[in-house]
Design an enzyme around this catalytic site. Structure first.
Site, PDB file in Angstrom:
ATOM      1  N   THR A 129       0.821  -1.207   0.000  1.00 36.66           N
ATOM      2  CA  THR A 129       0.000   0.000   0.000  1.00 36.66           C
ATOM      3  C   THR A 129       0.858   1.262   0.000  1.00 36.66           C
ATOM      4  O   THR A 129       2.060   1.204   0.232  1.00 36.66           O
ATOM      5  CB  THR A 129      -0.950   0.009   1.225  1.00 36.66           C
ATOM      6  OG1 THR A 129      -1.647  -1.205   1.241  1.00 36.66           O
ATOM      7  CG2 THR A 129      -1.924   1.138   1.235  1.00 36.66           C
ATOM      8  N   SER A 139     -11.111  -3.262   5.491  1.00 40.81           N
ATOM      9  CA  SER A 139      -9.774  -2.684   5.329  1.00 40.81           C
ATOM     10  C   SER A 139      -9.263  -2.154   6.664  1.00 40.81           C
ATOM     11  O   SER A 139     -10.011  -1.994   7.627  1.00 40.81           O
ATOM     12  CB  SER A 139      -9.838  -1.536   4.329  1.00 40.81           C
ATOM     13  OG  SER A 139      -8.627  -0.818   4.330  1.00 40.81           O
TER      14      SER A 139
END
Ligand code: GLU
Length: 609
Positions: free
Chosen positions: A418, A481
């Protein structure tokens, strides 16, 4: 009103100017000279706008947009698109993310949930190998698959953000990144390391092998070009997101998911996915209210579910607000930090999933009274046995009682990839944006001739199906998430914005930087550089070696045990990669990126002081 960035070619920033020139129609592809990286600075102080990201090319592009009159949203999209070029294993149009925006004109914080969704045909047993009746091994088998690919949300997020708050068209916002992809960037240690760590997976697919392993591993110092991505960005800009979600690209993406382009070079099973063009057509980036908690006079805004970021950071802050951390020794304060996140992670595991599918008690999780009751479980003198049980959101009064022995979710298979970027502009608008393709290298599958990797975000669903689990697989659902883009206001004005990659350690990283800055007297650069540890309701605390060296002995006295993160020298030995901006008196901006993690990030301001 949309401006144009046509004048970008005249830019004074050598790298970006050259990029834009290289993008001119008919520019000779082979004659491009090398495109050296702009200088990397972890801290920049000044006025007029700022960008912080992990990458100097990306930050330079964001800065250029700000200098040319773009706002924080324009800069965020342009920077994110550039990260899709230079950080293709962490982010790009094949993935998703969460965008938090502070609007200076209205004082409002609004978020966009651009999380990937499961295809309409995804079955609850999608992660079970039909040939054995047992779950696929998580890595590398499940993560390298079509079945793990969710419908990407990033193009829709960019379009929605620009449409609502931006001043540039999508085409103009993507132009500098398209030029960067065309011209290329200089390979650094991190890119080479990440490529080598993924080489086996990448070799599995003809398209990925060709793009990233062409003549072997990319050499440090060589130029990496991605002309397919340059073309894809230009087409996306010209044709709009409908091309991605409803046109030719939708058909190509779903065909790639259903039938990944196998090279035959490895024996990975690569279970296919069920994604159809209709799944892309149905995708929506959701504009939604942020989470908010008050913390020591500040208002801390984050992402509401489907991310667990806002609720888990928020609940931990609410628990910690019961204590005066600033008067404690470092060991005492860190003990409270570690114990608070164990409690919040227990509740995250039990209660948080996609609110379109499960009833998430967001309000209770962020309620001060609930936090007060959770704090009853925090022993100031000793670490609790982990996992600690979840709290009861249906009945709480803030009064300490005997714990209800419910089970906690201890599984944690989220990736550690990420990327995060933060932008601020001269008008006072601020963006905190975290985007991902899940683990480093995503599913490993490049859409043939398109230059981007598809995510493996659906592995963020719980891998074993349990009907009571809020994060169980369900068709059309967003997997839970941990991404935690965060904006902190004081008296309605932004003072701090930040976020990080790192799977579920994102939550603790964001929290730790907040505590370092707001409670423990560190300036922002020190708060970001400080060694990190992450307690996610597991027996041992995951920690960087430097954290164990500095605080291990003091914390062992409370009963904490440590597992050092990753193997030495691997990209997993670091926790997070923060990009943050602080707004000080008189609008002074302090942009801060990592001084060392991931090879060091890049912070820039428009008018340095
Ligand atoms: N997929 C993770 C999440 O959404 C992020 C992955 C990572 O940071 O590596 O929380």
């Amino acid at each position: 009103m949309r401006r144009t960035l046509a004048t970008l070619t005249a830019s004074a920033t050598a790298g970006v100017a050259a990029l834009a020139l290289a993008a001119a129609p008919g520019a000779p592809a082979v004659a491009d000279p090398p495109n050296p990286a702009p200088p990397k600075t972890p801290t920049a102080i000044g006025h007029g706008g700022a960008v912080s990201s992990v990458d100097p090319y990306a930050s330079a592009i964001g800065l250029e947009v700000l200098e040319r009159g773009g706002n924080a949203v324009d800069a965020a999209v342009a920077t994110a698109a550039a990260l899709g070029v230079t950080e293709p294993y962490s982010a790009g149009i094949g993935g998703g993310g969460y965008f938090v925006h502070y609007d200076a004109a209205t004082g409002e914080v609004t978020t966009i949930d651009g999380r990937e969704t499961a295809p309409a045909d995804m079955q609850p047993d999608a992660f079970i190998d039909p040939s054995t009746g047992r779950p696929y091994r998580f890595s590398p088998e499940l993560v390298t698959s079509g079945v793990s690919v969710g419908v990407p949300g990033t193009p829709a997020t960019w379009d929605e953000a620009l449409d609502r708050w931006g001043s540039l068209s999508l085409s103009d916002a993507l132009a500098p990144a398209a030029a960067l992809a065309q011209r290329g960037f200089v390979v650094d240690e991190t890119f080479r390391l990440q490529t080598s760590e993924n080489a086996h997976r990448f070799r599995t697919f003809t398209s990925t092998k060709e793009l990233f392993l062409g003549d072997g591993l990319p050499e440090v110092g060589s130029t990496f070009r991605n002309r397919d991505l340059a073309r894809t960005y230009r087409q996306l800009g010209a044709k709009g997101v409908d091309w991605f979600y409803g046109g030719r690209l939708a058909a190509e993406i779903s065909a790639t998911v259903q039938e990944p382009p196998l090279s035959g070079d490895t024996d990975l099973p690569v279970p296919p996915g069920s994604m159809m063009p209709g799944d892309l057509a149905d995708y929506e980036a959701l504009v939604q209210a942020p989470t908010r908690v008050g913390y020591r006079g500040y208002d801390v805004y984050g992402m509401a579910p489907s991310s667990s970021g806002g609720t888990t950071v928020g609940e931990s802050l609410n628990i910690l607000e019961q204590y005066d951390l600033s008067s404690m020794t470092p060991g005492q304060a860190l003990h409270h930090y570690l114990e608070s996140t164990a409690l919040a992670f227990a509740d995250r595991g039990r209660y948080v999933g996609d609110p379109a599918y499960v009833d998430v008690p967001t309000e209770a999780l962020l309620d001060d009274t609930f936090a007060k009751e959770r704090a009853c479980e925090l022993d100031p003198e000793a670490a609790a046995a982990k996992p600690v049980p979840a709290g009861d959101v249906t009945s709480y009064d803030g009064v300490c009682a005997t714990a209800d022995p419910q089970t906690a979710d201890e599984r944690d298979t989220e990736g550690v990839s990420t990327t995060h970027l933060t932008t601020a502009d001269r008008w006072g608008n601020v963006v905190a944006y975290t985007l991902t393709i899940e683990q480093t290298g995503g599913s490993g599958i490049v859409v043939p001739d398109r230059g981007f990797i598809l995510n493996n975000e659906l592995t963020d669903f719980s891998t074993v199906y349990d009907p009571a689990d809020p994060n169980r697989i369900q068709a059309g659902k967003r997997p839970r998430s941990s991404m935690s883009p965060t904006i902190v206001l004081e008296d309605g004005e932004p003072v701090l914005a930040l976020g990080s990659p790192g799977g579920s350690t994102i939550i603790t990283t964001v929290l730790q930087v907040l505590l370092n800055r707001l409670d423990l007297g560190m300036g922002l650069p020190a708060a970001v550089a400080a060694p990190r540890a992450s307690q996610r309701n597991t027996a041992a605390v995951t920690a960087e070696q430097a954290f164990v060296d500095a605080y291990g002995a003091a914390l062992a006295g409370y009963g904490h045990r440590f597992a050092v993160a990753g193997a030495p020298g691997s990209s997993a030995s670091e926790i997070g990669a923060v990009a943050a901006i602080e707004v000080g008196p008189g609008g002074m901006l302090t942009a801060v990126a990592e001084p060392r993690r991931r090879g060091g990030g890049s912070a820039m301001v428009v008018d340095p002081d």
